[in-house]
Write a protein that holds these residues in place. Structure first.
Motif, PDB file in Angstrom:
ATOM      1  N   LYS A  51       0.826  -1.207   0.000  1.00 53.70           N
ATOM      2  CA  LYS A  51       0.000   0.000   0.000  1.00 53.70           C
ATOM      3  C   LYS A  51       0.862   1.259   0.000  1.00 53.70           C
ATOM      4  O   LYS A  51       0.572   2.219  -0.730  1.00 53.70           O
ATOM      5  N   GLN A  52       1.915   1.266   0.816  1.00 57.53           N
ATOM      6  CA  GLN A  52       2.804   2.421   0.856  1.00 57.53           C
ATOM      7  C   GLN A  52       3.412   2.684  -0.520  1.00 57.53           C
ATOM      8  O   GLN A  52       3.471   3.828  -0.983  1.00 57.53           O
ATOM      9  N   ALA A  53       3.869   1.612  -1.174  1.00 57.32           N
ATOM     10  CA  ALA A  53       4.478   1.750  -2.498  1.00 57.32           C
ATOM     11  C   ALA A  53       3.458   2.221  -3.530  1.00 57.32           C
ATOM     12  O   ALA A  53       3.739   3.109  -4.343  1.00 57.32           O
ATOM     13  N   LYS A  54       2.276   1.631  -3.517  1.00 55.41           N
ATOM     14  CA  LYS A  54       1.236   2.006  -4.474  1.00 55.41           C
ATOM     15  C   LYS A  54       0.854   3.475  -4.325  1.00 55.41           C
ATOM     16  O   LYS A  54       0.725   4.199  -5.323  1.00 55.41           O
ATOM     17  N   ASP A  55       0.691   3.921  -3.086  1.00 53.54           N
ATOM     18  CA  ASP A  55       0.318   5.319  -2.853  1.00 53.54           C
ATOM     19  C   ASP A  55       1.411   6.268  -3.331  1.00 53.54           C
ATOM     20  O   ASP A  55       1.127   7.322  -3.921  1.00 53.54           O
ATOM     21  N   PHE A  56       2.670   5.910  -3.075  1.00 53.63           N
ATOM     22  CA  PHE A  56       3.777   6.760  -3.509  1.00 53.63           C
ATOM     23  C   PHE A  56       3.839   6.817  -5.034  1.00 53.63           C
ATOM     24  O   PHE A  56       3.996   7.899  -5.623  1.00 53.63           O
ATOM     25  N   LEU A  57       3.691   5.676  -5.687  1.00 53.22           N
ATOM     26  CA  LEU A  57       3.793   5.649  -7.147  1.00 53.22           C
ATOM     27  C   LEU A  57       2.616   6.356  -7.805  1.00 53.22           C
ATOM     28  O   LEU A  57       2.761   6.904  -8.904  1.00 53.22           O
ATOM     29  N   ALA A  58       1.465   6.377  -7.153  1.00 47.86           N
ATOM     30  CA  ALA A  58       0.343   7.172  -7.673  1.00 47.86           C
ATOM     31  C   ALA A  58       0.708   8.651  -7.704  1.00 47.86           C
ATOM     32  O   ALA A  58       0.372   9.373  -8.653  1.00 47.86           O
ATOM     33  N   ARG A  59       1.420   9.102  -6.693  1.00 48.22           N
ATOM     34  CA  ARG A  59       1.879  10.497  -6.661  1.00 48.22           C
ATOM     35  C   ARG A  59       2.923  10.751  -7.743  1.00 48.22           C
ATOM     36  O   ARG A  59       2.939  11.820  -8.367  1.00 48.22           O
ATOM     37  N   VAL A  60       3.790   9.774  -7.985  1.00 52.98           N
ATOM     38  CA  VAL A  60       4.791   9.907  -9.055  1.00 52.98           C
ATOM     39  C   VAL A  60       4.112  10.050 -10.407  1.00 52.98           C
ATOM     40  O   VAL A  60       4.470  10.916 -11.220  1.00 52.98           O
TER      41      VAL A  60
END
Length: 243
Positions: free
Chosen positions: A194-203
């Motif tokens: 979840k942490q990775a997915k949320d960060f990559l959505a911002r990217v």
């Protein structure tokens, strides 16, 4: 070692490419033949006593050939004589052990360069990802002792990455996020996914409409390859439609 730097991209394509139109693409077949032909030279480059690759001052990125070795070990093909080869497996395990032995108590390595300079402790993103991908490919063939040693080292490293590295929206944290997603899948840590997915959505939201990412000021087109590899690998692992 430069010739090995293309392997991660080739492997990503080989594992994820599907033919969309006629004529049928034959990339995988050609790739595995080329990979098999390269294995003897890769093994020859490894010091059997230390597990380290490369010449001169050793740096952790020298260990990246462990990834193509792992792909060869895990890929069953009539054109691949190295499928489940014990010598190849031994080389992969010793390569990862060299990384574990050099890591500090937080899972960081000293950032060495071939000119002898050092840049302090680092979670080298390219190396952690290739080590993790190698583990995912060979873990079922490892002895329980070897597997536990690798698991402990990789979890230590990705715990540090999760806690400290996903801050700024720039290329290295993007690559770390992709690796963290795979670590979450590999070690059953849904909070990492979840942490990775949320960060990559911002990217993805930060991408310029013209296709580049900006760091500090203006486009840094050279880094586009880092963003594209990170997002492409993340998509191949997750199938996340937002990518």
């Amino acid at each position: 070692m430069e010739k090995y730097l293309l392997f991660p991209i080739l492997i990503m394509l080989a594992l994820g490419l599907t033919a969309q139109a006629e004529p049928e693409l034959k990339f995988k077949e050609d790739f595995i033949r080329r990979l098999s032909a390269a294995i003897p030279a890769i093994l020859e480059d490894q010091d059997p006593q230390t597990g380290r690759f490369g010449k001169g001052i050793w740096v952790v990125t020298d260990q990246h050939p462990m990834f193509p070795l792992a792909v060869a070990w895990a890929t069953k093909s009539d054109d691949n004589p190295y499928y489940h080869d014990p010598k190849v497996l031994k080389g992969i395990v010793s390569a990862g052990d060299a990384l574990a032995e050099d890591a500090g108590d937080k899972g960081q390595w000293e950032f060495r360069k071939k000119d002898g300079s050092t840049w302090g402790p680092t979670y080298m993103p390219w190396t952690y990802y290739r080590w993790l991908r190698s583990f995912a490919l060979i873990k079922d063939g490892m002895s329980p002792k070897d597997r536990k040693r690798w698991e402990d080292a990789l979890i230590l490293g990705y715990t540090g990455i999760s806690e400290t590295q996903l801050t700024r929206l720039v290329n290295i944290p993007t690559y770390h996020a992709m690796g963290l997603y795979l670590a979450g899948k590999t070690f059953d840590r849904p909070e990492w996914c979840k942490q990775a997915k949320d960060f990559l959505a911002r990217v993805i939201a930060a991408q310029d409409p013209n296709g580049f990412w900006s760091e500090n000021y203006g486009p840094v087109v050279r880094y586009n390859s880092v963003y594209i590899e990170a997002l492409g690998a993340y998509y191949s692992i997750s199938g996340d439609d937002m990518v």
